[in-house]
Design an enzyme around this catalytic site. Sequence first.
Site, PDB file in Angstrom:
ATOM      1  N   SER A   1     -69.223 -25.572  18.631  1.00 33.88           N
ATOM      2  CA  SER A   1     -69.825 -25.013  17.411  1.00 33.88           C
ATOM      3  C   SER A   1     -69.630 -26.018  16.286  1.00 33.88           C
ATOM      4  O   SER A   1     -68.642 -26.773  16.285  1.00 33.88           O
ATOM      5  CB  SER A   1     -69.121 -23.701  17.054  1.00 33.88           C
ATOM      6  OG  SER A   1     -69.381 -23.341  15.719  1.00 33.88           O
TER       7      SER A   1
ATOM      8  N   TYR B   1     -61.653 -18.629  15.560  1.00 28.67           N
ATOM      9  CA  TYR B   1     -62.872 -18.996  16.287  1.00 28.67           C
ATOM     10  C   TYR B   1     -63.089 -20.511  16.212  1.00 28.67           C
ATOM     11  O   TYR B   1     -63.317 -21.176  17.239  1.00 28.67           O
ATOM     12  CB  TYR B   1     -64.071 -18.243  15.680  1.00 28.67           C
ATOM     13  CG  TYR B   1     -65.407 -18.645  16.251  1.00 28.67           C
ATOM     14  CD1 TYR B   1     -65.872 -18.080  17.431  1.00 28.67           C
ATOM     15  CD2 TYR B   1     -66.201 -19.600  15.614  1.00 28.67           C
ATOM     16  CE1 TYR B   1     -67.097 -18.456  17.965  1.00 28.67           C
ATOM     17  CE2 TYR B   1     -67.426 -19.984  16.145  1.00 28.67           C
ATOM     18  CZ  TYR B   1     -67.871 -19.405  17.312  1.00 28.67           C
ATOM     19  OH  TYR B   1     -69.082 -19.783  17.834  1.00 28.67           O
TER      20      TYR B   1
HETATM   21  N1  LIG Z   1     -75.237 -18.062  17.703  1.00 27.73           N
HETATM   22  C1  LIG Z   1     -74.698 -19.026  17.002  1.00 27.73           C
HETATM   23  O1  LIG Z   1     -75.067 -19.258  15.829  1.00 27.73           O
HETATM   24  C2  LIG Z   1     -73.639 -19.893  17.634  1.00 27.73           C
HETATM   25  C3  LIG Z   1     -73.208 -21.031  16.931  1.00 27.73           C
HETATM   26  C4  LIG Z   1     -72.271 -21.850  17.513  1.00 27.73           C
HETATM   27  C5  LIG Z   1     -71.772 -21.573  18.770  1.00 27.73           C
HETATM   28  N2  LIG Z   1     -72.176 -20.456  19.422  1.00 27.73           N
HETATM   29  C6  LIG Z   1     -71.624 -20.185  20.750  1.00 27.73           C
HETATM   30  O2  LIG Z   1     -72.665 -19.896  21.646  1.00 27.73           O
HETATM   31  C7  LIG Z   1     -72.148 -19.126  22.729  1.00 27.73           C
HETATM   32  C8  LIG Z   1     -73.072 -17.955  23.006  1.00 27.73           C
HETATM   33  O3  LIG Z   1     -72.980 -17.044  21.924  1.00 27.73           O
HETATM   34  P1  LIG Z   1     -74.231 -16.237  21.339  1.00 27.73           P
HETATM   35  O4  LIG Z   1     -74.386 -16.650  19.930  1.00 27.73           O
HETATM   36  O5  LIG Z   1     -75.371 -16.330  22.273  1.00 27.73           O
HETATM   37  O6  LIG Z   1     -73.611 -14.744  21.291  1.00 27.73           O
HETATM   38  P2  LIG Z   1     -73.934 -13.425  22.141  1.00 27.73           P
HETATM   39  O7  LIG Z   1     -75.383 -13.084  22.064  1.00 27.73           O
HETATM   40  O8  LIG Z   1     -72.945 -12.419  21.647  1.00 27.73           O
HETATM   41  O9  LIG Z   1     -73.611 -13.833  23.643  1.00 27.73           O
HETATM   42  C9  LIG Z   1     -72.291 -13.976  24.117  1.00 27.73           C
HETATM   43  C10 LIG Z   1     -72.336 -14.042  25.624  1.00 27.73           C
HETATM   44  O10 LIG Z   1     -70.991 -14.272  26.091  1.00 27.73           O
HETATM   45  C11 LIG Z   1     -70.720 -13.337  27.105  1.00 27.73           C
HETATM   46  N3  LIG Z   1     -69.297 -12.991  27.128  1.00 27.73           N
HETATM   47  C12 LIG Z   1     -68.499 -12.619  26.098  1.00 27.73           C
HETATM   48  N4  LIG Z   1     -67.265 -12.303  26.563  1.00 27.73           N
HETATM   49  C13 LIG Z   1     -67.308 -12.482  27.918  1.00 27.73           C
HETATM   50  C14 LIG Z   1     -66.373 -12.295  28.956  1.00 27.73           C
HETATM   51  N5  LIG Z   1     -65.108 -11.874  28.729  1.00 27.73           N
HETATM   52  N6  LIG Z   1     -66.758 -12.566  30.220  1.00 27.73           N
HETATM   53  C15 LIG Z   1     -68.004 -12.995  30.480  1.00 27.73           C
HETATM   54  N7  LIG Z   1     -68.943 -13.194  29.553  1.00 27.73           N
HETATM   55  C16 LIG Z   1     -68.595 -12.925  28.283  1.00 27.73           C
HETATM   56  C17 LIG Z   1     -71.566 -12.115  26.817  1.00 27.73           C
HETATM   57  O11 LIG Z   1     -71.863 -11.433  28.045  1.00 27.73           O
HETATM   58  P3  LIG Z   1     -71.282  -9.993  28.479  1.00 27.73           P
HETATM   59  O12 LIG Z   1     -70.868  -9.273  27.237  1.00 27.73           O
HETATM   60  O13 LIG Z   1     -72.451  -9.351  29.180  1.00 27.73           O
HETATM   61  O14 LIG Z   1     -70.174 -10.314  29.413  1.00 27.73           O
HETATM   62  C18 LIG Z   1     -72.837 -12.756  26.266  1.00 27.73           C
HETATM   63  O15 LIG Z   1     -73.730 -13.076  27.300  1.00 27.73           O
HETATM   64  C19 LIG Z   1     -70.729 -18.726  22.326  1.00 27.73           C
HETATM   65  O16 LIG Z   1     -69.781 -19.576  22.953  1.00 27.73           O
HETATM   66  C20 LIG Z   1     -70.709 -18.970  20.825  1.00 27.73           C
HETATM   67  O17 LIG Z   1     -69.420 -19.206  20.335  1.00 27.73           O
HETATM   68  C21 LIG Z   1     -73.108 -19.610  18.884  1.00 27.73           C
END
Ligand SMILES: NC(=O)c1ccc[n+]([C@@H]2O[C@H](COP(=O)([O-])OP(=O)(O)OC[C@H]3O[C@@H](n4cnc5c(N)ncnc54)[C@H](OP(=O)(O)O)[C@@H]3O)[C@@H](O)[C@H]2O)c1
Length: 251
Positions: free
Chosen positions: A141, A155
């Site tokens: 991130s 985080y």
């Molecule tokens: N969106 C942004 O602006 C942003 C920016 C920087 C980095 N990121 C990173 O991008 C990645 C994806 O996040 P997102 O933004 O797409 O959020 P999201 O829509 O909340 O997706 C998170 C994903 O992680 C999975 N997850 C969470 N806890 C888990 C566990 N214990 N076991 C297995 N799977 C788990 C969830 O699946 P289940 O709940 O179905 O298990 C879901 O598919 C993350 O690492 C986040 O830190 C996002």
Amino acid sequence: MSKGSILITGASSGLGAEMARQFADLGYDLGLCARRTDRLEALKAEITTKHPDLRVQLKALDVNDDAAVFAVFKELAAEFGELDRVVINAGLGKGAPLGTGRYDANKATAMTNFVAALAQTEAAMEIFRAQGKGHLVMVSSISALRGMRKTITTYAATKAGVAALAEGLLNEGVDRKGIDVTILYPGYIRSEMNEKVAQRTRFMVDTETGVRAMVKAVEARKEKAYVPAWPWVPIGFALKHAPMSVVRKLF
Ligand SMILES: NC(=O)c1ccc[n+]([C@@H]2O[C@H](COP(=O)([O-])OP(=O)(O)OC[C@H]3O[C@@H](n4cnc5c(N)ncnc54)[C@H](OP(=O)(O)O)[C@@H]3O)[C@@H](O)[C@H]2O)c1
């Protein structure tokens, strides 16, 4: 013919689900992992309707279950014959300022985003070292670049941690063993995570646009990428190099 196989964790929503769609559009077979298997089933139906020739394998996986991480990664490698790419994407955005009584939330984020990412890295690298090839993609991130305040302190620390794991592999020279490493530093991209968390929405892009930038960087096998490039390349530069007095005012 398939372009190769990609394992994606956290594929049930947000960036993971959209990466699955866009990698499928490029012709890759997919191994999709998450806890919410109903979401994975729906995503598989959508992808296979559009691309009937592709293989989409689903695995229920809680990344905090170490044994399951190693088992599922091995199963998918066996089912596809080999794994060409693993995207370590599962993550959690819970958090509270340190010392405000929410160790539970900060610990949950640390366990999922760092300790579980370590398990996923171990499992992927074991497979890649045995194959003599592979591509590890770490979803960090932009917040990893500097210590961040209040609700995202922990985080940001976890995201700095996972970037350091991947950078350690780059430093080891795993490319000489046929293994590429890409560290993605996304800015604000619309997903379920930031629907729940109060966060500045300035510079937020829609999921498809943000993920397009991620997929492009991955396909180019870049070692590091701030995505989308605008405005995150200049912001990333400022974050990394500005003195604390400036960082405190701006971030
Ligand atoms: N969106 C942004 O602006 C942003 C920016 C920087 C980095 N990121 C990173 O991008 C990645 C994806 O996040 P997102 O933004 O797409 O959020 P999201 O829509 O909340 O997706 C998170 C994903 O992680 C999975 N997850 C969470 N806890 C888990 C566990 N214990 N076991 C297995 N799977 C788990 C969830 O699946 P289940 O709940 O179905 O298990 C879901 O598919 C993350 O690492 C986040 O830190 C996002």
